[in-house]
Design a protein around this motif. Structure first.
Motif, PDB file in Angstrom:
ATOM      1  N   PRO A 213       0.810  -1.218   0.000  1.00 19.84           N
ATOM      2  CA  PRO A 213       0.000   0.000   0.000  1.00 19.84           C
ATOM      3  C   PRO A 213       0.847   1.272   0.000  1.00 19.84           C
ATOM      4  N   SER A 214       1.955   1.279   0.705  1.00 25.19           N
ATOM      5  CA  SER A 214       2.837   2.453   0.747  1.00 25.19           C
ATOM      6  C   SER A 214       3.446   2.746  -0.620  1.00 25.19           C
ATOM      7  N   GLU A 215       3.839   1.701  -1.335  1.00 27.87           N
ATOM      8  CA  GLU A 215       4.420   1.893  -2.664  1.00 27.87           C
ATOM      9  C   GLU A 215       3.386   2.460  -3.635  1.00 27.87           C
ATOM     10  N   VAL A 216       2.160   1.935  -3.570  1.00 29.69           N
ATOM     11  CA  VAL A 216       1.086   2.442  -4.423  1.00 29.69           C
ATOM     12  C   VAL A 216       0.769   3.888  -4.051  1.00 29.69           C
ATOM     13  N   ALA A 217       0.707   4.161  -2.767  1.00 32.62           N
ATOM     14  CA  ALA A 217       0.418   5.521  -2.295  1.00 32.62           C
ATOM     15  C   ALA A 217       1.465   6.509  -2.788  1.00 32.62           C
ATOM     16  N   ASN A 218       2.726   6.110  -2.789  1.00 28.76           N
ATOM     17  CA  ASN A 218       3.788   6.989  -3.285  1.00 28.76           C
ATOM     18  C   ASN A 218       3.615   7.290  -4.763  1.00 28.76           C
ATOM     19  N   LEU A 219       3.180   6.303  -5.542  1.00 29.67           N
ATOM     20  CA  LEU A 219       2.979   6.519  -6.970  1.00 29.67           C
ATOM     21  C   LEU A 219       1.857   7.526  -7.243  1.00 29.67           C
ATOM     22  N   PHE A 220       0.786   7.434  -6.444  1.00 25.26           N
ATOM     23  CA  PHE A 220      -0.365   8.316  -6.630  1.00 25.26           C
ATOM     24  C   PHE A 220      -0.284   9.587  -5.788  1.00 25.26           C
ATOM     25  N   ARG A 221       0.711   9.643  -4.909  1.00 25.32           N
ATOM     26  CA  ARG A 221       0.890  10.772  -3.988  1.00 25.32           C
ATOM     27  C   ARG A 221      -0.341  10.967  -3.097  1.00 25.32           C
ATOM     28  N   VAL A 222      -0.755   9.854  -2.503  1.00 22.04           N
ATOM     29  CA  VAL A 222      -1.861   9.866  -1.547  1.00 22.04           C
ATOM     30  C   VAL A 222      -1.416   9.101  -0.306  1.00 22.04           C
ATOM     31  N   ASP A 223      -2.256   9.110   0.723  1.00 19.96           N
ATOM     32  CA  ASP A 223      -1.985   8.370   1.946  1.00 19.96           C
ATOM     33  C   ASP A 223      -2.257   6.882   1.710  1.00 19.96           C
ATOM     34  N   PRO A 224      -1.490   5.987   2.332  1.00 19.29           N
ATOM     35  CA  PRO A 224      -1.745   4.547   2.181  1.00 19.29           C
ATOM     36  C   PRO A 224      -3.173   4.139   2.558  1.00 19.29           C
ATOM     37  N   LYS A 225      -3.797   4.841   3.507  1.00 16.32           N
ATOM     38  CA  LYS A 225      -5.182   4.526   3.875  1.00 16.32           C
ATOM     39  C   LYS A 225      -6.125   4.765   2.696  1.00 16.32           C
ATOM     40  N   THR A 226      -5.795   5.732   1.847  1.00 18.86           N
ATOM     41  CA  THR A 226      -6.603   5.997   0.662  1.00 18.86           C
ATOM     42  C   THR A 226      -6.556   4.807  -0.285  1.00 18.86           C
ATOM     43  N   VAL A 227      -5.390   4.216  -0.441  1.00 20.56           N
ATOM     44  CA  VAL A 227      -5.236   3.042  -1.298  1.00 20.56           C
ATOM     45  C   VAL A 227      -6.073   1.889  -0.755  1.00 20.56           C
ATOM     46  N   THR A 228      -6.083   1.714   0.549  1.00 20.05           N
ATOM     47  CA  THR A 228      -6.900   0.677   1.177  1.00 20.05           C
ATOM     48  C   THR A 228      -8.383   0.937   0.933  1.00 20.05           C
ATOM     49  N   ARG A 229      -8.799   2.185   1.012  1.00 20.08           N
ATOM     50  CA  ARG A 229     -10.204   2.527   0.729  1.00 20.08           C
ATOM     51  C   ARG A 229     -10.562   2.236  -0.717  1.00 20.08           C
ATOM     52  N   TRP A 230      -9.634   2.508  -1.651  1.00 17.17           N
ATOM     53  CA  TRP A 230      -9.883   2.199  -3.055  1.00 17.17           C
ATOM     54  C   TRP A 230     -10.099   0.696  -3.236  1.00 17.17           C
ATOM     55  N   ALA A 231      -9.308  -0.103  -2.543  1.00 17.96           N
ATOM     56  CA  ALA A 231      -9.447  -1.561  -2.652  1.00 17.96           C
ATOM     57  C   ALA A 231     -10.789  -2.012  -2.079  1.00 17.96           C
ATOM     58  N   LYS A 232     -11.180  -1.463  -0.944  1.00 18.93           N
ATOM     59  CA  LYS A 232     -12.476  -1.816  -0.342  1.00 18.93           C
ATOM     60  C   LYS A 232     -13.635  -1.403  -1.230  1.00 18.93           C
ATOM     61  N   ALA A 233     -13.477  -0.296  -1.975  1.00 19.87           N
ATOM     62  CA  ALA A 233     -14.524   0.210  -2.862  1.00 19.87           C
ATOM     63  C   ALA A 233     -14.532  -0.511  -4.211  1.00 19.87           C
ATOM     64  N   GLY A 234     -13.541  -1.361  -4.458  1.00 16.62           N
ATOM     65  CA  GLY A 234     -13.486  -2.105  -5.708  1.00 16.62           C
ATOM     66  C   GLY A 234     -12.814  -1.364  -6.849  1.00 16.62           C
ATOM     67  N   LYS A 235     -12.193  -0.243  -6.573  1.00 19.42           N
ATOM     68  CA  LYS A 235     -11.509   0.518  -7.618  1.00 19.42           C
ATOM     69  C   LYS A 235     -10.171  -0.105  -7.984  1.00 19.42           C
ATOM     70  N   LEU A 236      -9.641  -0.904  -7.081  1.00 18.08           N
ATOM     71  CA  LEU A 236      -8.339  -1.530  -7.255  1.00 18.08           C
ATOM     72  C   LEU A 236      -8.402  -2.892  -6.594  1.00 18.08           C
ATOM     73  N   SER A 237      -8.022  -3.928  -7.315  1.00 15.44           N
ATOM     74  CA  SER A 237      -8.076  -5.257  -6.705  1.00 15.44           C
ATOM     75  C   SER A 237      -6.817  -5.489  -5.867  1.00 15.44           C
ATOM     76  N   SER A 238      -6.973  -6.280  -4.825  1.00 20.88           N
ATOM     77  CA  SER A 238      -5.841  -6.555  -3.946  1.00 20.88           C
ATOM     78  C   SER A 238      -5.745  -8.050  -3.680  1.00 20.88           C
ATOM     79  N   ILE A 239      -4.570  -8.436  -3.263  1.00 17.83           N
ATOM     80  CA  ILE A 239      -4.285  -9.814  -2.862  1.00 17.83           C
ATOM     81  C   ILE A 239      -3.918  -9.749  -1.399  1.00 17.83           C
TER      82      ILE A 239
END
Length: 68
Positions: A14-40
């Motif tokens: 999540p931290s690596e993805v957050a750095n790419l998008f320049r957002v907080d890692p919690k935002t990346v987790t929210r995107w995954a929960k919302a189905g915008k980004l799939s996670s493993i």
């Protein structure tokens, strides 16, 4: 038998993805929960994201989701 991970198999934290998008890692987790980004999930319960999917999203390529 050993299998080697290819670039298409690369996973990001999540931290690596957050750095790419320049957002907080919690935002990346929210995107995954919302189905915008799939996670493993790892065995420890941590999320990992496919690098190819993240790069496509970053570049604005529409993502086709597989239908069940």
């Amino acid at each position: 038998m050993l299998t080697h991970a290819t670039d298409s198999d690369a996973l990001l934290t999540p931290s690596e993805v957050a750095n790419l998008f320049r957002v907080d890692p919690k935002t990346v987790t929210r995107w995954a929960k919302a189905g915008k980004l799939s996670s493993i999930r790892t065995l420890g319960g941590h999320r990992r994201y496919r690098e190819l999917e993240v790069r496509d999203l970053l570049n604005g390529v529409p993502q086709q989701r597989p239908t069940d």
